[in-house]
Design an enzyme around this catalytic site. Sequence first.
Site, mmCIF file in Angstrom:
data_model
loop_
_atom_site.group_PDB
_atom_site.id
_atom_site.type_symbol
_atom_site.label_atom_id
_atom_site.label_comp_id
_atom_site.label_asym_id
_atom_site.label_seq_id
_atom_site.Cartn_x
_atom_site.Cartn_y
_atom_site.Cartn_z
ATOM 1 N N GLU A 155 6.719 17.499 20.866
ATOM 2 C CA GLU A 155 5.492 17.883 20.176
ATOM 3 C C GLU A 155 3.942 17.613 20.205
ATOM 4 O OE1 GLU A 155 5.995 15.034 16.734
ATOM 5 O OE2 GLU A 155 4.070 15.505 15.652
ATOM 6 N N ASP A 221 -1.524 1.649 25.835
ATOM 7 C CA ASP A 221 -1.788 1.871 25.234
ATOM 8 C C ASP A 221 -2.766 -0.068 25.120
ATOM 9 O OD1 ASP A 221 -5.008 2.789 23.631
ATOM 10 O OD2 ASP A 221 -3.699 2.352 22.234
ATOM 11 N N ASP A 223 -6.094 -1.449 24.707
ATOM 12 C CA ASP A 223 -7.902 -1.114 24.010
ATOM 13 C C ASP A 223 -8.598 -2.159 23.761
ATOM 14 O OD1 ASP A 223 -9.195 1.339 21.137
ATOM 15 O OD2 ASP A 223 -9.936 -0.342 21.560
ATOM 16 N N CYS A 233 -20.241 -9.137 25.860
ATOM 17 C CA CYS A 233 -21.247 -8.078 26.040
ATOM 18 C C CYS A 233 -21.796 -7.114 25.106
ATOM 19 C CB CYS A 233 -21.092 -7.957 27.113
ATOM 20 S SG CYS A 233 -19.535 -7.491 27.688
ATOM 21 N N CYS A 240 -19.984 -1.635 28.244
ATOM 22 C CA CYS A 240 -20.768 -1.450 29.112
ATOM 23 C C CYS A 240 -19.802 -1.586 30.682
ATOM 24 C CB CYS A 240 -21.596 -2.372 28.869
ATOM 25 S SG CYS A 240 -20.808 -4.002 29.163
ATOM 26 N N CYS A 243 -17.510 -5.116 30.416
ATOM 27 C CA CYS A 243 -16.355 -5.325 29.900
ATOM 28 C C CYS A 243 -15.177 -4.353 29.786
ATOM 29 C CB CYS A 243 -16.590 -4.765 28.292
ATOM 30 S SG CYS A 243 -17.313 -3.820 27.541
ATOM 31 N N GLY A 273 -11.237 7.987 27.093
ATOM 32 C CA GLY A 273 -12.651 8.457 26.262
ATOM 33 C C GLY A 273 -13.748 7.632 25.519
ATOM 34 N N ARG A 274 -13.804 6.165 25.569
ATOM 35 C CA ARG A 274 -14.192 5.233 24.778
ATOM 36 C C ARG A 274 -14.160 4.552 25.674
ATOM 37 N NH1 ARG A 274 -17.768 5.991 19.444
ATOM 38 N NH2 ARG A 274 -15.525 5.824 18.585
ATOM 39 N N HIS A 278 -5.003 4.355 28.954
ATOM 40 C CA HIS A 278 -3.402 4.591 28.610
ATOM 41 C C HIS A 278 -3.231 4.778 29.858
ATOM 42 C CE1 HIS A 278 -5.275 6.704 24.402
ATOM 43 N NE2 HIS A 278 -5.133 5.867 24.206
ATOM 44 N N LYS A 432 -2.889 10.723 22.185
ATOM 45 C CA LYS A 432 -4.305 11.384 23.022
ATOM 46 C C LYS A 432 -3.374 12.037 24.884
ATOM 47 C CE LYS A 432 -7.906 10.226 22.961
ATOM 48 N NZ LYS A 432 -9.257 9.493 23.473
#
Lengths: 526, 509
Positions: A155, A221, A223, A233, A240, A243, A273-274, A278, A432
């Site tokens: 999928e 994951d 995060d 921070c 940054c 962290c 990406g941010r 993962h 993702k």
Amino acid sequence: MPHSVTPESTPADEPSTTVTQGDTDTVEPEAEAEAEAEAEAEPKAEAEAEAETQDVAMEEAPTPTASEQPKVNLEELFDDGDSDDEFTSSVPMPASQDQEQGELSQPAPIKVTSKSSFSDPEIMRAFYQRLFPFRPLFQWLNHSPTPSNDFAHREFAFTLPNDAYLRYQSFPTADLLRKQCIQLLPSRFEIGPMYSTNPRDRKTLRKASAFKPVMKELVFDIDMTDYDDIRTCCTGASICLKCWGFITMAIKTIDVALREDFGFKHILWVYSGRRGAHAWVCDKRAREMDDQKRRSIAAYLELLKGGDQSGKKVNARRPLHPHIERSLVILKEHFQTSILAEQDPWASEEKAAHLLNLLPDPTLKAALQKKWDSAPSRPSASKWADIDALAKSGSLSITPRDLLEAKQDIILEYTYPRLDAEVSKKLNHLLKSPFVIHPGTGRVCVPIDTRTVEEFDPLTVPTVTQLLQEIDDWEGEEGEKKLQDWEKTSLKPYVEYFRRFVAALIEEEKQVLKREREEDVDAMEF
Amino acid sequence: MIRHDYSRVDSKRRANLDYKKRQFANAEFQQQNYEHRLNFYVLPPTAEITLEEFETWAINRLKVLSELEGCSFRNRGPEETAEYMKGILDKYLPLRSDSSRSQKLQDERRRDHYSHFILRLAFSSTEDLRRRFSRLETMLFSLRFKNDDLRERQEFVRNLNLEWEEVKDEEKRELKDELHAASGIKKTEEQEWFKVDWERVPELVGQRKVLLRRGVAYVPQREQMSMVVAEFTKRLDEALELTARALPRLDEDDRLAPILAHLSQSFTAPDAAYSTSDANIDGLSTITANNIDTLSQNFPLCMRNLHSTLRENSHLKHYGRLQYTLFLKGIGLGLDECLVFWRRSFKLMTDDKFQKEYKYNIRHVYGDVGGDANRRGRGYTPYSCQKLLTEPLPGPGQSHGCPYRSFTPDNLLSALQRMGINDRDVLKTVKEDVGKQRYHVACNRVFEWSHKREIKKVKDDGSWSATDLDTIVHPNTYFKRSWLLKHLGEGNVGFVGESAMGGEEKMEE
């Protein structure tokens, strides 16, 4: 200058769709054929690019003239572009033509200006056409060079530019996936499990229960949001380098546990990406686990318990389990640097009170409180040292061993990986895909090499606009072997890492298959 | 459909077979001899039993299983469960050890064997029943396994022939420290250790009770149970699957089918199901987003906690949102108002973000979007206390679940004090309850204390029956009862039973 971009986008559209169609026409089950097809597609993209060189020059010209000239160009383009393409799309491109292109200076098909945003359809299209590594991705999920159900029943879920979410997509080959991406221009897409039947046919089944997930990589994951109560921070979505240290620690700890304790070998870490990462554990043994086993691995790796109100979050059993012991050794170092020095987690009075709460000894607590009241701005490192100092000077009513254990728990609370465990527990959870673009930052979700995880800096990960610019800026040497577009950019090391990863996985898979086949033969003889 | 199988003798004519053959034929079925008290139920029973036995044995076993399920719902610990079940087991399903030398030994084991297989037939038809049956049978098995005589248990395990590799002395010595650290066992070298693939002991792995080395788990003798139990479950699940497939072809003369159907029907979940009647409360006008703050006075602690966290942070994490939305849906807040409520509560968020990331989930909960099954079922049902108590504990930053379970005692007490519970004795007993993991008892205690005047009143004037004041096992029941008690004497408030009738109809619309 949006108005100057729009007219040009039409001709650019035209050839691109034809390219992809031509592309799929030539698709054959053999991987080699595919390789050719894709290699063929690239020069075409350049052909289309060549027709537009004038436009690019144009863009740099002052705006007033821009509104007049495109009209002329537009018509020229239609003539050239169309005829050019119709002849080349289905027929392999003659060598002479290749030569011709090589002679022209490196064209810039996509107009990347400082103003274009990474979510522009143009940018996304160019990204999927020229940069996204569809073939390695295909091989990664397919586990063999020839298309199989491993890929075809997998999928995919697209997030479209209008934020619609399209689930249960599936593709027989890499090229069809590529084609769909170029058509729909998803802002990102996710990868789910392989199902017992083709996800697209799920509604045609007589029994709904015949459609069920059968295999997926074990995923993790991590995060940064889960670290919000201890990071000082940044907050929320921003990160940054300081962290990012949390993520580095988490990757190191989890990776070693997965390898040494569970014996997994093929673990792909991907920057999300941010502000997170993962992990995809791709070993066959991991892929075939049911929910219960996934849950128990997640539980094995989870240490922090309890919500905001539950006080002390780590209450590790003694003696420490070898996994925790090993994690502690890894994390201790980071605690000194990343936590005490960089995060300075107990600088404020309120935070310092939390630290006191984590200590089990009332006398020591009172002594510390007194000391810190008189010097509230003591840095965390000193406060941490105070604990031992005061304990030695006699303000300790528990055994030194208890204090040591409490301190270990505190170190773990501030450093131990905080997994979003729900993601790992379910076979059918979507995650993702690597190499898509994070819609918020424009950064590519690149793999992280665990051998050099310390050096990974999320802020230097290329953005899509930057990559396209790099293609434009690339100065090719004449007569050299034709390069794919991604090879001209800073995406190259990441794609190469990914390809090596996939190659290793397929190599092992082949051996497993061979062994199974041999066993089958044995069984037949009986 | 009638199946013609000519090789088989018509059941009606069976009695008319040649008497000589009947008389001298060997018995077709052998009585099984039960060597062990425990049973993996591999071989089905083959001898004949009477219809009455068939039914009573099955019902007795069913009673035992239901009680076991009740124990897990009430969150009883293993010791408590064992204690509670002892009497019940002795009464309905006694199973003595070899050492008892009882006359009835074989008979008891036969009953156990037969009743297991009868229930297997009754509970193999649907996925849901299968899962429940397998879970309860596993509980029963492990309960018995624990109580079994040590020597007999070892004998039983040896007979199972599970493939375990023993850890050699040399390796034991090498891994001494790690084995000790992982298992907590002091004299590791005296213990027997087994090496198995970790997949066979997922539970132990999840609790970090074994040493793991490249996918191999080192299991001490005393954790053997976990492996045996896992094996039991695995085999039972497989067998149930097979039974389910064979069930339509059951060669049956319509004497058993009704019994089986009856058995599976009476196996209803004692789970405190949310009844739609909780949503409609007489005297409470339609709830809007604006009312929630006021109404939160009547919320149980779990929901108050979510509410105040939401007000403090202007945000709630996923599971908190889910739990709270369901509760609000349960008290009768409509979808539109619910969306308004959340939109306003997330006041730091842009409209766009809310629309994109949150709206769908709320609509999904209400069954407004999603798959066919979700929409037809009108979304999810509000969570019961049992659900909240059996879910994993909340992680950092999360505030869902049952506060009695997840808060530290100090935080819990201060939360209760903020709620207005200041009676020392109540707080003390609550703390004790929580210490014994009787979370719902603690919650009910708090309810009783904070509504003590009203409860006394309705008891005195007899307007509420005892069932109306039964133990609360659902947050929505808590709210409803609390609201009704606090609004006594306003209109026709107070008759819970009647309002329930009306409520159900209104929900159907």
